[in-house]
Design a protein around this motif. Structure first.
Motif, PDB file in Angstrom:
ATOM      1  N   HIS A 259       0.764  -1.118   0.049  1.00 46.70           N
ATOM      2  CA  HIS A 259       0.121  -0.042   0.036  1.00 46.70           C
ATOM      3  C   HIS A 259       0.724   1.360  -0.107  1.00 46.70           C
ATOM      4  CE1 HIS A 259      -0.069  -1.643   4.014  1.00 46.70           C
ATOM      5  NE2 HIS A 259       0.084  -0.562   4.515  1.00 46.70           N
ATOM      6  N   HIS A 260       1.933   1.076   0.693  1.00 39.66           N
ATOM      7  CA  HIS A 260       2.897   2.478   0.495  1.00 39.66           C
ATOM      8  C   HIS A 260       3.419   2.554  -0.783  1.00 39.66           C
ATOM      9  CE1 HIS A 260       2.667   2.184   5.164  1.00 39.66           C
ATOM     10  NE2 HIS A 260       2.418   3.275   4.712  1.00 39.66           N
ATOM     11  N   LEU A 261       3.782   1.540  -1.569  1.00 38.13           N
ATOM     12  CA  LEU A 261       4.429   1.632  -2.640  1.00 38.13           C
ATOM     13  C   LEU A 261       3.413   2.198  -3.804  1.00 38.13           C
ATOM     14  CD1 LEU A 261       6.337  -1.830  -2.948  1.00 38.13           C
ATOM     15  CD2 LEU A 261       7.237   0.504  -2.960  1.00 38.13           C
ATOM     16  N   LEU A 262       1.933   1.850  -3.633  1.00 37.48           N
ATOM     17  CA  LEU A 262       0.742   2.026  -4.386  1.00 37.48           C
ATOM     18  C   LEU A 262       0.245   3.231  -4.353  1.00 37.48           C
ATOM     19  CD1 LEU A 262      -0.300  -1.536  -5.400  1.00 37.48           C
ATOM     20  CD2 LEU A 262       1.655  -0.436  -6.516  1.00 37.48           C
ATOM     21  N   LEU A 263       0.050   3.767  -3.139  1.00 42.65           N
ATOM     22  CA  LEU A 263      -0.658   5.051  -2.757  1.00 42.65           C
ATOM     23  C   LEU A 263      -0.047   6.010  -2.066  1.00 42.65           C
ATOM     24  CD1 LEU A 263      -3.859   2.940  -1.235  1.00 42.65           C
ATOM     25  CD2 LEU A 263      -3.779   3.799  -3.616  1.00 42.65           C
ATOM     26  N   GLU A 266      -2.779  11.548  -1.485  1.00 40.34           N
ATOM     27  CA  GLU A 266      -3.424  12.127  -2.491  1.00 40.34           C
ATOM     28  C   GLU A 266      -4.490  11.418  -3.230  1.00 40.34           C
ATOM     29  OE1 GLU A 266      -1.150  14.193  -5.257  1.00 40.34           O
ATOM     30  OE2 GLU A 266       0.113  15.106  -4.011  1.00 40.34           O
ATOM     31  N   ASP A 267      -4.389  10.180  -3.026  1.00 42.88           N
ATOM     32  CA  ASP A 267      -5.199   9.156  -3.365  1.00 42.88           C
ATOM     33  C   ASP A 267      -6.322   8.865  -2.391  1.00 42.88           C
ATOM     34  OD1 ASP A 267      -3.433   8.620  -5.717  1.00 42.88           O
ATOM     35  OD2 ASP A 267      -2.266   7.464  -4.508  1.00 42.88           O
ATOM     36  N   ILE A 268      -6.391   9.394  -1.319  1.00 46.49           N
ATOM     37  CA  ILE A 268      -7.567   8.966  -0.434  1.00 46.49           C
ATOM     38  C   ILE A 268      -8.805  10.041  -0.811  1.00 46.49           C
ATOM     39  CG2 ILE A 268      -8.352   8.932   2.159  1.00 46.49           C
ATOM     40  CD1 ILE A 268      -5.523   8.959   2.895  1.00 46.49           C
ATOM     41  N   PRO A 269      -9.654   9.444  -1.310  1.00 41.27           N
ATOM     42  CA  PRO A 269     -10.827  10.274  -1.626  1.00 41.27           C
ATOM     43  C   PRO A 269     -11.735  11.044  -0.818  1.00 41.27           C
ATOM     44  CG  PRO A 269     -11.551   7.794  -1.705  1.00 41.27           C
ATOM     45  CD  PRO A 269     -10.120   7.778  -1.240  1.00 41.27           C
ATOM     46  N   GLU A 270     -11.897  10.473   0.330  1.00 47.19           N
ATOM     47  CA  GLU A 270     -12.551  11.236   1.322  1.00 47.19           C
ATOM     48  C   GLU A 270     -12.084  10.604   2.538  1.00 47.19           C
ATOM     49  OE1 GLU A 270     -16.592  10.180   0.547  1.00 47.19           O
ATOM     50  OE2 GLU A 270     -16.130   8.062   0.728  1.00 47.19           O
ATOM     51  N   PRO A 271     -12.580  10.991   3.931  1.00 47.65           N
ATOM     52  CA  PRO A 271     -12.274  10.381   5.183  1.00 47.65           C
ATOM     53  C   PRO A 271     -12.635   8.908   5.264  1.00 47.65           C
ATOM     54  CG  PRO A 271     -12.770  12.643   5.377  1.00 47.65           C
ATOM     55  CD  PRO A 271     -13.182  12.300   4.198  1.00 47.65           C
ATOM     56  N   ASN A 272     -12.085   7.953   4.801  1.00 43.16           N
ATOM     57  CA  ASN A 272     -12.470   6.542   4.527  1.00 43.16           C
ATOM     58  C   ASN A 272     -11.408   5.721   5.331  1.00 43.16           C
ATOM     59  OD1 ASN A 272     -13.122   3.922   3.948  1.00 43.16           O
ATOM     60  ND2 ASN A 272     -13.121   4.212   1.716  1.00 43.16           N
ATOM     61  N   PRO A 273     -12.102   5.311   6.480  1.00 48.97           N
ATOM     62  CA  PRO A 273     -10.946   4.598   7.403  1.00 48.97           C
ATOM     63  C   PRO A 273     -10.203   3.195   6.825  1.00 48.97           C
ATOM     64  CG  PRO A 273     -13.163   4.823   8.484  1.00 48.97           C
ATOM     65  CD  PRO A 273     -13.230   5.250   6.984  1.00 48.97           C
ATOM     66  N   MET A 274     -10.973   2.872   5.626  1.00 50.46           N
ATOM     67  CA  MET A 274     -10.230   1.783   4.805  1.00 50.46           C
ATOM     68  C   MET A 274      -8.840   2.230   4.469  1.00 50.46           C
ATOM     69  SD  MET A 274     -11.998  -1.127   4.979  1.00 50.46           S
ATOM     70  CE  MET A 274     -13.542  -1.429   5.451  1.00 50.46           C
ATOM     71  N   PHE A 275      -8.636   3.554   4.367  1.00 50.71           N
ATOM     72  CA  PHE A 275      -7.303   4.136   3.991  1.00 50.71           C
ATOM     73  C   PHE A 275      -6.354   4.717   5.166  1.00 50.71           C
ATOM     74  CE2 PHE A 275      -9.916   4.540   0.071  1.00 50.71           C
ATOM     75  CZ  PHE A 275      -9.088   4.602  -0.917  1.00 50.71           C
ATOM     76  N   LYS A 276      -6.895   3.966   6.358  1.00 57.47           N
ATOM     77  CA  LYS A 276      -6.350   4.351   7.621  1.00 57.47           C
ATOM     78  C   LYS A 276      -5.356   3.243   7.931  1.00 57.47           C
ATOM     79  CE  LYS A 276      -6.790   6.085  12.178  1.00 57.47           C
ATOM     80  NZ  LYS A 276      -7.493   6.025  13.568  1.00 57.47           N
ATOM     81  N   MET A 277      -4.036   3.631   7.812  1.00 59.32           N
ATOM     82  CA  MET A 277      -2.980   2.558   8.314  1.00 59.32           C
ATOM     83  C   MET A 277      -1.722   3.250   9.063  1.00 59.32           C
ATOM     84  SD  MET A 277      -2.827   3.405   5.020  1.00 59.32           S
ATOM     85  CE  MET A 277      -3.735   2.168   4.041  1.00 59.32           C
ATOM     86  N   ASN A 278      -1.038   2.399   9.908  1.00 62.28           N
ATOM     87  CA  ASN A 278       0.166   3.017  10.463  1.00 62.28           C
ATOM     88  C   ASN A 278       1.421   2.305  10.078  1.00 62.28           C
ATOM     89  OD1 ASN A 278       1.819   4.827  12.290  1.00 62.28           O
ATOM     90  ND2 ASN A 278       0.902   3.632  13.898  1.00 62.28           N
ATOM     91  N   PRO A 279       2.595   2.977   9.528  1.00 61.60           N
ATOM     92  CA  PRO A 279       2.452   4.467   9.224  1.00 61.60           C
ATOM     93  C   PRO A 279       1.698   4.553   8.123  1.00 61.60           C
ATOM     94  CG  PRO A 279       4.456   3.499   8.101  1.00 61.60           C
ATOM     95  CD  PRO A 279       3.848   2.222   9.292  1.00 61.60           C
ATOM     96  N   LEU A 281      -0.491   6.622   4.658  1.00 60.86           N
ATOM     97  CA  LEU A 281      -0.118   7.116   3.290  1.00 60.86           C
ATOM     98  C   LEU A 281       0.510   8.315   3.338  1.00 60.86           C
ATOM     99  CD1 LEU A 281      -3.165   5.562   1.560  1.00 60.86           C
ATOM    100  CD2 LEU A 281      -0.880   4.494   2.012  1.00 60.86           C
ATOM    101  N   ARG A 282       1.701   8.362   2.848  1.00 57.41           N
ATOM    102  CA  ARG A 282       2.422   9.645   2.842  1.00 57.41           C
ATOM    103  C   ARG A 282       2.431  10.376   1.532  1.00 57.41           C
ATOM    104  NH1 ARG A 282       3.916  10.161   8.190  1.00 57.41           N
ATOM    105  NH2 ARG A 282       4.660   8.457   9.136  1.00 57.41           N
ATOM    106  N   SER A 283       3.422  11.421   1.178  1.00 57.60           N
ATOM    107  CA  SER A 283       3.010  12.226   0.114  1.00 57.60           C
ATOM    108  C   SER A 283       3.499  11.584  -1.414  1.00 57.60           C
ATOM    109  CB  SER A 283       3.935  13.447   0.424  1.00 57.60           C
ATOM    110  OG  SER A 283       5.193  13.119   0.170  1.00 57.60           O
ATOM    111  N   LYS A 284       3.235  12.062  -2.360  1.00 55.31           N
ATOM    112  CA  LYS A 284       3.766  11.414  -3.526  1.00 55.31           C
ATOM    113  C   LYS A 284       5.311  11.701  -3.504  1.00 55.31           C
ATOM    114  CE  LYS A 284       3.102  12.175  -8.552  1.00 55.31           C
ATOM    115  NZ  LYS A 284       2.617  13.043  -9.698  1.00 55.31           N
TER     116      LYS A 284
END
Length: 433
Positions: A259-263, A266-279, A281-284
Motif C-alpha cells: 500500500h505504501h508503494l502504490l498509494l 492524495e489518493d484518499i478520496p474522502e475520510p474513509n477508514p479503509m485508507f487508515k494505516m500506520n504508518p 499513506l504519505r506524500s507522492k
C-alpha cells in the motif's frame, strides 16, 4: 507421494526470462526440475502457461491470536496466506497476551502446525507486555522458536531500553525489527501530516515521527553491530537514512508494504477508514522515494503488514477507527499489475523481493526453486484479470482500500512442503456464489 507439475513457466536464474519447466515433488522435497519429466507414479497436474515461483515469504503479518480472534486466527490468517501464495509468514507480537513468553510461542507454533496452511515464524516482543520497561527473556524466546524481536505496534520510546535490547539481541544473533514511531510527534494523529489532513481538519502524523526513530536506532545499531530491520518504511527521510547506513557497510535492512508503494495521501478520496494505516499513506514524493529505494536495493523486501480488523471497528470514522489493512490475499496481484505491468519493476525483481531476499534476511532455507529444496511453491495466472472482492477473502478481515480494483497475477495454486494448500477452484466457487 509424488506430484508432477507439467508445462509450467519458471524464471531462468541467468537470463531472467521465462522458460518452460516440469517440476517433480517427492514428499516435501523438489525431486527434479527439467524441460520434460515423465513419472507414472506421480499425480500429474497440468499448469500450462502458468508461472511457478517459490512460495512467497512475508516477514510482517498480524495473525491476532491469541487475544483478538474476532479479527483473525492463526488458521484463518494462514489460509489467507495460502490463497495469496504465501508459504511462510512471520507473525508480530502485539497479541494479548503478547508474544513475550515461551508458552505463547509454543501455542502459536502448535496451532500453525495443526492448521497446516503455511509456516508461521513467531517474532518475540522486545519488552515484557510491550510496555517498554523491562526486556523479555530473549534467550528463552529464541530457544522456543522466535526468529527476531520487535515491539511492533508501538515504538520503543526509550533510547536506553532500545540499546540494551540491541546488545542482548546481538549476543543471541537475533534481528531487531523496529516499529519506528516517536509518540511525542505521532500521538493523536490519524493520517499523514499533509494536504489531505489539512483539507479535512484531521490531526496529522509527520514523517519525522518515523525518521527520528530510524536515525536514532541506526546510530545505536552501528555501535553494537546488531542486524537492525526497519518495519514498513514510509518516508523519504527514512529511505535516505537506510541508504546512508548501507553505504557505510552497516547491517541495516528495510521492508515496504504494497500500500505504501502504490498509494499516497492524495489518493484518499474522502475520510474513509479503509485508507487508515500506520504508518499512514504519505506524500507522492515519499511514495516515489520508496519505489526508487526498492529498485536500488535500499529497501530489501516487500512485506504486507497484514492487519485485519472487524468491519464494525473500521466503521467508527477516520479518527476513531484502528489503523491497518489486510494484504496477504492481494499483495502479488496488486504489485504485479501496478508495478510490473507498468514497467516500474521487472517480474524477477518483484519475485526476488517476496521470496529469496526475505529468506536471506532472516537466514531461512526457503525462497528458491531448486532440486533438493523444500517444495514451497506458488502457481500464478499472469493473464486473467479479476476484481478484488473482500467477500471472497479467507481472512476474517475485509478492511482494504483496494476493493473493486481489477488486477492480474492471481495465485491459483499454493504448495506448502509439497502439499497443495490452495487451489483456484475455491476462488471460482466463491465468486459464483
Amino acid at each position: 507421494m509424488k506430484t508432477l507439475l507439467k508445462n509450467g513457466l519458471m524464471l531462468d536464474e541467468q537470463s531472467k526470462k521465462l522458460v518452460k519447466r516440469d517440476i517433480l515433488i517427492d514428499g516435501e522435497i523438489i525431486a527434479k526440475i527439467a524441460s520434460e519429466i515423465e513419472d507414472e507414479e506421480a499425480m500429474q497436474i497440468e499448469v500450462a502457461e502458468k508461472l511457478i515461483t517459490p512460495g512467497f515469504i512475508d516477514l510482517h503479518v498480524h495473525l491476532r491470536e491469541p487475544g483478538f480472534e474476532q479479527k483473525e486466527t492463526i488458521e484463518t490468517g494462514t489460509y489467507a496466506a495460502a490463497r495469496g501464495g504465501f508459504t511462510t509468514v512471520a507473525c508480530m507480537p502485539n497479541t494479548r497476551p503478547p508474544i513475550d513468553s515461551v508458552p505463547i510461542v509454543e501455542e502459536i507454533l502448535e496451532k500453525a502446525e495443526e492448521a497446516g496452511y503455511a509456516r508461521v515464524l513467531p517474532i518475540g516482543a522486545i519488552t515484557v507486555r510491550q510496555l517498554g520497561q523491562e526486556l523479555t527473556d530473549m534467550e528463552a524466546l529464541k530457544k522456543a522458536g522466535v526468529v527476531a524481536v520487535s515491539d511492533d505496534g508501538v515504538g520503543v520510546q526509550s533510547s536506553k531500553m532500545m540499546k540494551e535490547a540491541m546488545r542482548k539481541a546481538y549476543a543471541l544473533g537475533l534481528p531487531v525489527v523496529a516499529h519506528c514511531e516517536d509518540n511525542s510527534l505521532a500521538k493523536g494523529g490519524c493520517v499523514h501530516d499533509g494536504e489531505f489532513a489539512k483539507r479535512y481538519g484531521l490531526q496529522g502524523i509527520p514523517s519525522e515521527a518515523e525518521s527520528i526513530h530510524v536515525a536514532r536506532d541506526i546510530l545505536l545499531a552501528e555501535d553494537i553491530g546488531v542486524h537492525y530491520h526497519v518495519c514498513h518504511i514510509s518516508s523519504e527521510q527514512s529511505v535516505r537514512l537506510v541508504r546512508e547506513a548501507k553505504a557505510r557497510g552497516q547491517k541495516v535492512t528495510a521492508e515496504v508494504t504494497p500500500h505504501h508503494l502504490l498509494l499516497c495521501d492524495e489518493d484518499i478520496p474522502e475520510p474513509n477508514p479503509m485508507f487508515k494505516m500506520n504508518p499512514p499513506l504519505r506524500s507522492k514524493k515519499d511514495r516515489e522515494a520508496l519505489i526508487q529505494g526498492l529498485k536500488d536495493g535500499t529497501i530489501d523486501v516487500i512485506a504486507t503488514d497484514h492487519a485485519p480488523h472487524t468491519l464494525l471497528e473500521k466503521q467508527q470514522g477516520m479518527e476513531r477507527a484502528p489503523f491497518g489493512i489486510v494484504g496477504l490475499e492481494t499483495a502479488f496481484p496488486l504489485l504485479y499489475t501496478n508495478l510490473v505491468r507498468t514497467g516500474e519493476l521487472t517480474l524477477a525483481e518483484l519475485i526476488e523481493k517476496m521470496t529469496r531476499k526475505p529468506a536471506e534476511l532472516f537466514g531461512l532455507p526457503y525462497g528458491v526453486l531448486a532440486e533438493g529444496k523444500v517444495a514451497d511453491m506458488t502457481v500464478i495466472d499472469l493473464e486473467s484479470e479479476r476484481p478484488i472482492d473482500p467477500s471472497a477473502f479467507k481472512s476474517k478481515g475485509r478492511n482494504t482500500p483496494f476493493a473493486g480494483t481489477y488486477v492480474y497475477g492471481w495465485p491459483v495454486m499454493t504448495f506448502y512442503k509439497g502439499v497443495k494448500t490452495w487451489d483456484q477452484a475455491d476462488i471460482f466457487v466463491t465468486f459464483e456464489e
